[in-house]
Design a protein around this motif. Structure first.
Motif, mmCIF file in Angstrom:
data_model
loop_
_atom_site.group_PDB
_atom_site.id
_atom_site.type_symbol
_atom_site.label_atom_id
_atom_site.label_comp_id
_atom_site.label_asym_id
_atom_site.label_seq_id
_atom_site.Cartn_x
_atom_site.Cartn_y
_atom_site.Cartn_z
ATOM 1 N N SER A 133 22.761 32.405 -2.932
ATOM 2 C CA SER A 133 22.235 32.545 -3.658
ATOM 3 C C SER A 133 21.305 33.959 -3.988
ATOM 4 C CB SER A 133 20.866 31.960 -2.552
ATOM 5 O OG SER A 133 20.158 32.511 -1.705
ATOM 6 N N SER A 153 23.062 36.453 -5.757
ATOM 7 C CA SER A 153 23.577 36.218 -6.705
ATOM 8 C C SER A 153 22.582 36.287 -8.165
ATOM 9 C CB SER A 153 24.859 35.858 -7.058
ATOM 10 O OG SER A 153 24.514 34.000 -7.012
ATOM 11 N N ALA A 154 21.494 35.355 -7.871
ATOM 12 C CA ALA A 154 20.658 35.115 -9.289
ATOM 13 C C ALA A 154 20.293 36.732 -9.399
ATOM 14 C CB ALA A 154 19.645 34.047 -8.929
ATOM 15 N N ALA A 164 22.316 38.646 -12.071
ATOM 16 C CA ALA A 164 22.065 37.263 -12.995
ATOM 17 C C ALA A 164 21.089 37.947 -14.554
ATOM 18 C CB ALA A 164 22.194 36.353 -13.009
ATOM 19 N N THR A 196 28.138 33.762 -11.129
ATOM 20 C CA THR A 196 26.646 33.342 -11.922
ATOM 21 C C THR A 196 27.061 34.691 -12.620
ATOM 22 O OG1 THR A 196 25.578 33.205 -10.027
ATOM 23 C CG2 THR A 196 24.069 33.544 -11.420
ATOM 24 N N VAL A 200 21.388 29.894 -15.491
ATOM 25 C CA VAL A 200 21.098 30.547 -13.906
ATOM 26 C C VAL A 200 20.850 29.924 -12.834
ATOM 27 C CG1 VAL A 200 20.862 32.519 -12.514
ATOM 28 C CG2 VAL A 200 21.458 32.286 -14.806
ATOM 29 N N VAL A 259 22.420 27.067 -11.871
ATOM 30 C CA VAL A 259 23.858 27.387 -10.851
ATOM 31 C C VAL A 259 23.297 27.566 -9.718
ATOM 32 C CG1 VAL A 259 25.455 29.453 -10.506
ATOM 33 C CG2 VAL A 259 25.728 28.272 -12.830
ATOM 34 N N GLU A 260 22.376 28.046 -9.357
ATOM 35 C CA GLU A 260 21.543 28.239 -7.897
ATOM 36 C C GLU A 260 21.513 27.489 -7.456
ATOM 37 O OE1 GLU A 260 17.906 30.683 -8.361
ATOM 38 O OE2 GLU A 260 18.669 31.042 -5.977
ATOM 39 N N GLN A 306 24.878 26.355 -5.935
ATOM 40 C CA GLN A 306 24.798 26.336 -4.751
ATOM 41 C C GLN A 306 23.724 26.365 -3.475
ATOM 42 O OE1 GLN A 306 23.777 30.978 -6.240
ATOM 43 N NE2 GLN A 306 25.772 30.959 -7.245
#
Length: 271
Positions: A88, A90-91, A94, A174, A187, A190-191, A194
């Protein structure tokens, strides 16, 4: 007396040299980590909130998980939240990339004598460092609550490595999405996906506690494989099969993102 024109000063190493790649990657990695460390919101979301969430889950679900599995709930909750913090987060990468793109920093770095690969590589390394720190904090909190490694020191090192490998693969995913859109909504979507992987996994409940129609999805999704490997490394149980599945899933995600990420990074830096 005649004077000769001074020869132009040339860089000691070409821009594409490995030595410049290493030195410039380290400099940019330090820059990214310094900025993250000074951002209180990032520090809170990466270190404090996951620990608080662990405490809540342990208090609320600890006895229920123990009644079902006949073992401490920490051997499920700690791996679950270590993986959750890894993927998580990874946001952060991005959104940070979007900010640098909108401010023009990526373009300025692109026209300077900087190795082209140092930019994306520094972000990957910075994310790996963040995941290691987050996982270590989560593990420390789990140890204080009673989490122990029953399989030895080598198993503990491998346990720490799984969130790093897994989180870097999702960070690549991401980041690739962020490079092709300037909207944070994508984004965040995508989160959200996840987080669904985290909660529909075998980290909170055993597989047989899910409805029959969704059990195949829960059993064969990447997070369930990673949690099974981490549980085996800490509490004992099968390790080889879930570890191989985890590595294959991570490698597949990363491989699928390599070319689109390189193309997207170049496009974002030149426009």
């Amino acid at each position: 007396m005649t004077t000769q024109a001074a020869a132009p000063v040339r860089p000691q190493h070409p821009e594409s040299s490995v030595r410049l790649l290493v030195s410039q990657t380290l400099v940019q990695t330090k820059r990214i980590l310094t900025r993250w460390g000074r951002d209180r919101v990032t520090v809170m979301e990466a270190l404090v909130l996951p620990v608080l969430f662990m405490l809540v889950l342990y208090i609320v679900l600890g006895r229920l998980i123990y009644a079902i599995t006949h073992d401490s709930a920490l051997y499920s909750i700690v791996p679950l939240l270590a993986l959750g913090g890894a993927i998580s987060g990874s946001a952060f990468v991005a959104i940070d990339l979007m900010r640098e793109q909108s401010s023009g920093l990526l373009t300025r770095l692109w026209v300077m004598p900087v190795h082209r690969a140092s930019g994306p590589l520094s972000r990957i390394i910075a994310e790996a460092v963040r995941i290691v720190v987050t996982t270590a904090v989560m593990l420390g909190a789990g140890v204080l609550l009673g989490f122990r490694f029953r399989e030895g020191a080598m198993a503990a090192v491998m346990w720490m490595g799984i969130p790093v490998i897994f989180g870097m693969a999702f960070a690549a995913l991401t980041t690739t999405v962020a490079l092709y859109t300037s909207k944070t909504l994508v984004v965040e979507a995508v989160e959200l996906w996840q987080l669904m992987l985290i909660f529909f996994s075998t980290g909170l409940l055993p597989l047989n506690q899910y409805p029959h129609w969704i059990q195949p999805v829960v059993a064969h999704q990447p997070v369930s494989y990673a949690i099974a490997a981490m549980r085996g490394l800490s509490a004992g149980g099968p390790v080889l099969a879930p570890m191989i599945a985890t590595l294959l899933c991570s490698a597949g995600i990363a491989a699928a993102c390599v070319v689109p990420m390189a193309i997207g990074y170049r496009r974002a830096s030149t426009h």
